[in-house]
Design a protein around this motif. Structure first.
Motif, PDB file in Angstrom:
ATOM      1  N   SER A  98      30.521  32.913  28.358  1.00 38.15           N
ATOM      2  CA  SER A  98      31.117  33.579  27.197  1.00 38.15           C
ATOM      3  C   SER A  98      31.358  35.068  27.434  1.00 38.15           C
ATOM      4  CB  SER A  98      30.233  33.377  25.964  1.00 38.15           C
ATOM      5  OG  SER A  98      28.960  33.952  26.174  1.00 38.15           O
ATOM      6  N   ASN A  99      31.288  35.502  28.685  1.00 41.29           N
ATOM      7  CA  ASN A  99      31.554  36.902  28.995  1.00 41.29           C
ATOM      8  C   ASN A  99      33.045  37.057  29.308  1.00 41.29           C
ATOM      9  OD1 ASN A  99      31.898  39.414  30.410  1.00 41.29           O
ATOM     10  ND2 ASN A  99      29.682  39.477  30.676  1.00 41.29           N
ATOM     11  N   PRO A 100      33.793  37.695  28.398  1.00 43.43           N
ATOM     12  CA  PRO A 100      35.242  37.786  28.608  1.00 43.43           C
ATOM     13  C   PRO A 100      35.628  38.605  29.839  1.00 43.43           C
ATOM     14  CG  PRO A 100      34.582  39.101  26.718  1.00 43.43           C
ATOM     15  CD  PRO A 100      33.376  38.330  27.152  1.00 43.43           C
ATOM     16  N   LEU A 101      34.805  39.579  30.211  1.00 48.65           N
ATOM     17  CA  LEU A 101      35.124  40.390  31.393  1.00 48.65           C
ATOM     18  C   LEU A 101      35.138  39.545  32.655  1.00 48.65           C
ATOM     19  CD1 LEU A 101      35.631  43.075  32.861  1.00 48.65           C
ATOM     20  CD2 LEU A 101      33.138  43.382  32.929  1.00 48.65           C
ATOM     21  N   TYR A 102      34.177  38.643  32.786  1.00 47.08           N
ATOM     22  CA  TYR A 102      34.107  37.813  33.982  1.00 47.08           C
ATOM     23  C   TYR A 102      35.301  36.874  34.064  1.00 47.08           C
ATOM     24  CZ  TYR A 102      29.204  39.373  33.997  1.00 47.08           C
ATOM     25  OH  TYR A 102      28.051  40.113  33.996  1.00 47.08           O
ATOM     26  N   VAL A 103      35.660  36.283  32.933  1.00 49.76           N
ATOM     27  CA  VAL A 103      36.800  35.355  32.906  1.00 49.76           C
ATOM     28  C   VAL A 103      38.106  36.108  33.170  1.00 49.76           C
ATOM     29  CG1 VAL A 103      38.056  33.666  31.510  1.00 49.76           C
ATOM     30  CG2 VAL A 103      35.564  33.825  31.313  1.00 49.76           C
ATOM     31  N   LYS A 104      38.237  37.264  32.556  1.00 47.86           N
ATOM     32  CA  LYS A 104      39.440  38.076  32.740  1.00 47.86           C
ATOM     33  C   LYS A 104      39.559  38.537  34.199  1.00 47.86           C
ATOM     34  CE  LYS A 104      41.412  42.386  30.932  1.00 47.86           C
ATOM     35  NZ  LYS A 104      41.214  43.427  29.911  1.00 47.86           N
ATOM     36  N   SER A 105      38.453  38.907  34.796  1.00 40.64           N
ATOM     37  CA  SER A 105      38.480  39.352  36.194  1.00 40.64           C
ATOM     38  C   SER A 105      38.948  38.235  37.121  1.00 40.64           C
ATOM     39  CB  SER A 105      37.091  39.827  36.627  1.00 40.64           C
ATOM     40  OG  SER A 105      36.703  40.972  35.914  1.00 40.64           O
ATOM     41  N   ARG A 106      38.469  37.008  36.857  1.00 40.75           N
ATOM     42  CA  ARG A 106      38.916  35.887  37.688  1.00 40.75           C
ATOM     43  C   ARG A 106      40.399  35.613  37.450  1.00 40.75           C
ATOM     44  NH1 ARG A 106      36.008  30.128  37.273  1.00 40.75           N
ATOM     45  NH2 ARG A 106      37.203  30.047  35.348  1.00 40.75           N
ATOM     46  N   ALA A 107      40.860  35.801  36.220  1.00 40.66           N
ATOM     47  CA  ALA A 107      42.281  35.624  35.924  1.00 40.66           C
ATOM     48  C   ALA A 107      43.126  36.632  36.701  1.00 40.66           C
ATOM     49  CB  ALA A 107      42.529  35.768  34.418  1.00 40.66           C
ATOM     50  N   ILE A 108      42.678  37.864  36.723  1.00 34.10           N
ATOM     51  CA  ILE A 108      43.397  38.906  37.474  1.00 34.10           C
ATOM     52  C   ILE A 108      43.420  38.555  38.957  1.00 34.10           C
ATOM     53  CG2 ILE A 108      43.300  41.325  38.208  1.00 34.10           C
ATOM     54  CD1 ILE A 108      42.139  41.916  35.351  1.00 34.10           C
ATOM     55  N   TYR A 109      42.286  38.117  39.467  1.00 33.90           N
ATOM     56  CA  TYR A 109      42.189  37.708  40.867  1.00 33.90           C
ATOM     57  C   TYR A 109      43.201  36.593  41.163  1.00 33.90           C
ATOM     58  CZ  TYR A 109      40.168  35.667  45.106  1.00 33.90           C
ATOM     59  OH  TYR A 109      39.977  35.154  46.370  1.00 33.90           O
ATOM     60  N   SER A 110      43.263  35.597  40.297  1.00 35.28           N
ATOM     61  CA  SER A 110      44.196  34.482  40.496  1.00 35.28           C
ATOM     62  C   SER A 110      45.642  34.948  40.407  1.00 35.28           C
ATOM     63  CB  SER A 110      43.933  33.384  39.461  1.00 35.28           C
ATOM     64  OG  SER A 110      42.650  32.831  39.656  1.00 35.28           O
ATOM     65  N   LYS A 111      45.934  35.773  39.421  1.00 35.00           N
ATOM     66  CA  LYS A 111      47.305  36.284  39.241  1.00 35.00           C
ATOM     67  C   LYS A 111      47.758  37.057  40.472  1.00 35.00           C
ATOM     68  CE  LYS A 111      48.657  40.070  36.659  1.00 35.00           C
ATOM     69  NZ  LYS A 111      48.936  41.088  37.455  1.00 35.00           N
ATOM     70  N   GLU A 112      46.897  37.914  40.992  1.00 29.88           N
ATOM     71  CA  GLU A 112      47.256  38.730  42.147  1.00 29.88           C
ATOM     72  C   GLU A 112      47.496  37.899  43.400  1.00 29.88           C
ATOM     73  OE1 GLU A 112      44.129  41.639  42.361  1.00 29.88           O
ATOM     74  OE2 GLU A 112      45.030  42.851  40.775  1.00 29.88           O
ATOM     75  N   ARG A 113      46.988  36.683  43.414  1.00 26.93           N
ATOM     76  CA  ARG A 113      47.169  35.808  44.566  1.00 26.93           C
ATOM     77  C   ARG A 113      48.240  34.743  44.322  1.00 26.93           C
ATOM     78  NH1 ARG A 113      43.371  38.686  44.451  1.00 26.93           N
ATOM     79  NH2 ARG A 113      42.224  39.432  46.233  1.00 26.93           N
ATOM     80  N   GLY A 114      48.936  34.857  43.194  1.00 26.79           N
ATOM     81  CA  GLY A 114      50.014  33.933  42.902  1.00 26.79           C
ATOM     82  C   GLY A 114      49.572  32.587  42.352  1.00 26.79           C
ATOM     83  N   SER A 115      48.310  32.467  41.986  1.00 30.01           N
ATOM     84  CA  SER A 115      47.798  31.222  41.391  1.00 30.01           C
ATOM     85  C   SER A 115      47.964  31.320  39.874  1.00 30.01           C
ATOM     86  CB  SER A 115      46.324  31.015  41.771  1.00 30.01           C
ATOM     87  OG  SER A 115      46.184  30.921  43.161  1.00 30.01           O
ATOM     88  N   TYR A 116      49.220  31.227  39.445  1.00 30.64           N
ATOM     89  CA  TYR A 116      49.547  31.522  38.054  1.00 30.64           C
ATOM     90  C   TYR A 116      48.975  30.519  37.063  1.00 30.64           C
ATOM     91  CZ  TYR A 116      52.618  34.831  40.329  1.00 30.64           C
ATOM     92  OH  TYR A 116      53.098  35.849  41.111  1.00 30.64           O
ATOM     93  N   GLU A 117      48.937  29.258  37.419  1.00 30.26           N
ATOM     94  CA  GLU A 117      48.385  28.266  36.491  1.00 30.26           C
ATOM     95  C   GLU A 117      46.899  28.508  36.248  1.00 30.26           C
ATOM     96  OE1 GLU A 117      49.479  24.439  38.022  1.00 30.26           O
ATOM     97  OE2 GLU A 117      51.583  24.716  37.507  1.00 30.26           O
TER      98      GLU A 117
END
Length: 113
Positions: free
Chosen positions: A63-82
Motif C-alpha cells: 500500500s505504499n504508493p511511492l514504491y508502486v509509482k517508482s516501479r511504474a517509472i522504471y517500467s515506463k523508462e524501459r518501454g514496458s508500457y503495459e
C-alpha cells in the motif's frame, strides 16, 4: 545502515550507499525502504536487478504508493508500457490525486496506440 546509505547517496558515493542498503537488507529482510532505495540506485545505473528489488519492496508494503509509482517509472523508462499502466493505476488507487501518475499513465496509453 540504511540511514548511512542515504548519507553516502547524498554525497554521491553510490557504490557505498548500495553496499549499505544491501547490508541493511541482510540484517532486516523486511526493510522495504532499503529494497526501494537500492532499486532506485540500481535503476539509475541501468542494473536490471532493480526490478526485483522494486517487486520485493512492494510485496512487503503493497500500500505504499511511492514504491508502486517508482516501479511504474522504471517500467515506463524501459518501454514496458503495459506493466507501467498497471502500476500507475494501482498507485492512483492508493493516491488518487497524483498528477504525475495520471500524466505518465496517459503517456503509456498513447505509446501503446
Amino acid at each position: 545502515l540504511h540511514n548511512r546509505g542515504v548519507l553516502y547517496e547524498r554525497l554521491g558515493q553510490i557504490d557505498r550507499a548500495c553496499e549499505d542498503y544491501s547490508t541493511a537488507i541482510i540484517h532486516d529482510p523486511k526493510s522495504a525502504i532499503s529494497y526501494h532505495a537500492r532499486a532506485v540506485l540500481n535503476a539509475n545505473r541501468g542494473d536490471k536487478t532493480a526490478r526485483n528489488d522494486f517487486d520485493i519492496a512492494i510485496s512487503i508494503e503493497p500500500s505504499n504508493p511511492l514504491y508502486v509509482k517508482s516501479r511504474a517509472i522504471y517500467s515506463k523508462e524501459r518501454g514496458s508500457y503495459e506493466e507501467a499502466i498497471e502500476d500507475y493505476t494501482t498507485a492512483l488507487g492508493l493516491q488518487p490525486n497524483d498528477v504525475q501518475c495520471v500524466t505518465n499513465r496517459a503517456y503509456c496509453y498513447r505509446k501503446l496506440g
